[in-house]
Scaffold this motif. Structure first.
Motif, mmCIF file in Angstrom:
data_model
loop_
_atom_site.group_PDB
_atom_site.id
_atom_site.type_symbol
_atom_site.label_atom_id
_atom_site.label_comp_id
_atom_site.label_asym_id
_atom_site.label_seq_id
_atom_site.Cartn_x
_atom_site.Cartn_y
_atom_site.Cartn_z
ATOM 1 N N VAL A 158 0.835 -1.492 -0.180
ATOM 2 C CA VAL A 158 -0.010 -0.028 -0.104
ATOM 3 C C VAL A 158 0.962 1.273 0.266
ATOM 4 C CG1 VAL A 158 -1.764 1.211 1.233
ATOM 5 C CG2 VAL A 158 -1.968 -1.322 1.184
ATOM 6 N N TYR A 159 0.517 2.260 -0.834
ATOM 7 C CA TYR A 159 1.282 3.705 -1.013
ATOM 8 C C TYR A 159 0.359 4.607 -0.593
ATOM 9 C CZ TYR A 159 4.988 0.811 -3.192
ATOM 10 O OH TYR A 159 5.883 -0.148 -3.378
ATOM 11 N N VAL A 160 0.597 5.596 -0.006
ATOM 12 C CA VAL A 160 -0.191 6.702 0.349
ATOM 13 C C VAL A 160 0.713 7.992 -0.054
ATOM 14 C CG1 VAL A 160 -1.646 8.243 1.904
ATOM 15 C CG2 VAL A 160 -1.542 5.668 1.947
ATOM 16 N N GLU A 180 -6.072 8.238 11.044
ATOM 17 C CA GLU A 180 -5.300 9.478 11.166
ATOM 18 C C GLU A 180 -4.444 9.950 9.878
ATOM 19 O OE1 GLU A 180 -2.973 9.366 14.449
ATOM 20 O OE2 GLU A 180 -4.823 8.785 15.967
ATOM 21 N N LEU A 181 -3.787 8.663 9.305
ATOM 22 C CA LEU A 181 -3.134 8.882 8.155
ATOM 23 C C LEU A 181 -3.709 9.292 6.974
ATOM 24 C CD1 LEU A 181 -0.133 8.949 6.576
ATOM 25 C CD2 LEU A 181 -1.025 6.278 6.386
ATOM 26 N N LEU A 182 -5.069 8.692 6.771
ATOM 27 C CA LEU A 182 -5.791 8.849 5.674
ATOM 28 C C LEU A 182 -6.446 10.274 5.688
ATOM 29 C CD1 LEU A 182 -7.561 5.415 5.367
ATOM 30 C CD2 LEU A 182 -5.874 6.502 3.916
ATOM 31 N N ILE A 183 -6.850 10.839 6.814
ATOM 32 C CA ILE A 183 -7.297 12.080 6.923
ATOM 33 C C ILE A 183 -6.180 13.145 6.556
ATOM 34 C CG2 ILE A 183 -8.204 13.856 8.923
ATOM 35 C CD1 ILE A 183 -9.891 11.453 9.957
ATOM 36 N N LYS A 184 -4.973 12.939 7.466
ATOM 37 C CA LYS A 184 -3.898 13.804 7.295
ATOM 38 C C LYS A 184 -3.591 13.977 6.027
ATOM 39 C CE LYS A 184 1.223 13.770 8.331
ATOM 40 N NZ LYS A 184 2.034 13.024 8.058
ATOM 41 N N LEU A 231 -9.414 11.102 3.268
ATOM 42 C CA LEU A 231 -10.479 11.046 3.593
ATOM 43 C C LEU A 231 -10.598 12.234 4.260
ATOM 44 C CD1 LEU A 231 -10.649 7.646 5.894
ATOM 45 C CD2 LEU A 231 -11.563 8.087 3.751
ATOM 46 N N LYS A 232 -11.759 13.005 4.349
ATOM 47 C CA LYS A 232 -12.140 14.321 5.103
ATOM 48 C C LYS A 232 -12.562 13.917 6.456
ATOM 49 C CE LYS A 232 -13.661 16.333 1.006
ATOM 50 N NZ LYS A 232 -14.848 16.708 0.037
ATOM 51 N N ALA A 233 -11.914 14.844 7.239
ATOM 52 C CA ALA A 233 -12.387 14.867 8.608
ATOM 53 C C ALA A 233 -13.681 14.859 9.086
ATOM 54 C CB ALA A 233 -11.441 15.738 9.551
#
Length: 146
Positions: free
Chosen positions: A104-106, A128-132, A136-138
């Motif tokens: 997986v790469y972000v 947290e990573l996906l939001i940061k 994803l939107k908080a």
């Protein structure tokens, strides 16, 4: 003596021998595979190199990664089916020096495989990573509940 050095890597290191990686049996990524992987990682905020596709994973680990990301609300998941191209299947392992698929790469950064994603999911780090990283939107309601 050269053969002895190859058979005894610590000795080779003590002697300061510098041997090309392919002589020691390591795989080398092809230029084609590196180019394809570089472009895919650069062009997608979130991408999974996997066995199968997000709609039809072909192994349990790939399925688990897809399910974890979907549980976090990732609807649009880009996957590269490594089973379709042996060069990519082997090249992705060399690209990250990580021996397993899925990967997986972000935002261009290698995050890990299934085991790492499971740990990050369990600890809350993945969300947290996906939001940061803007994947994803908080959730504004989440702050009110705290």
């Amino acid at each position: 003596m050269f053969r002895q050095i190859l058979q005894n890597r610590p000795l080779a290191q003590r002697l300061g021998a510098t041997l090309p990686r392919n002589i020691l049996g390591a795989r080398l990524i092809t230029d084609r595979a590196k180019s394809i992987i570089d472009e895919a990682v650069k062009d997608n905020d979130l991408i999974v190199f996997m066995k199968g596709t997000p709609d039809e994973p072909m192994c349990g680990f790939s399925r688990a990664v897809v399910q974890i990301l979907q549980m976090h609300g990732v609807d649009e998941l880009v996957g590269v089916d490594c089973l379709q191209d042996p060069e990519i299947r082997e090249g992705i392992k060399e690209y990250t020096d990580w021996p397993t698929i899925p990967q997986v790469y972000v935002k261009g950064e290698f995050i890990g495989g299934c085991d790492v994603l499971v740990q990050m999911h369990q600890s809350g780090e993945l969300h947290e990573l996906l939001i940061k990283e803007g994947i994803l939107k908080a959730d504004p309601d989440a702050k009110r509940e705290e």
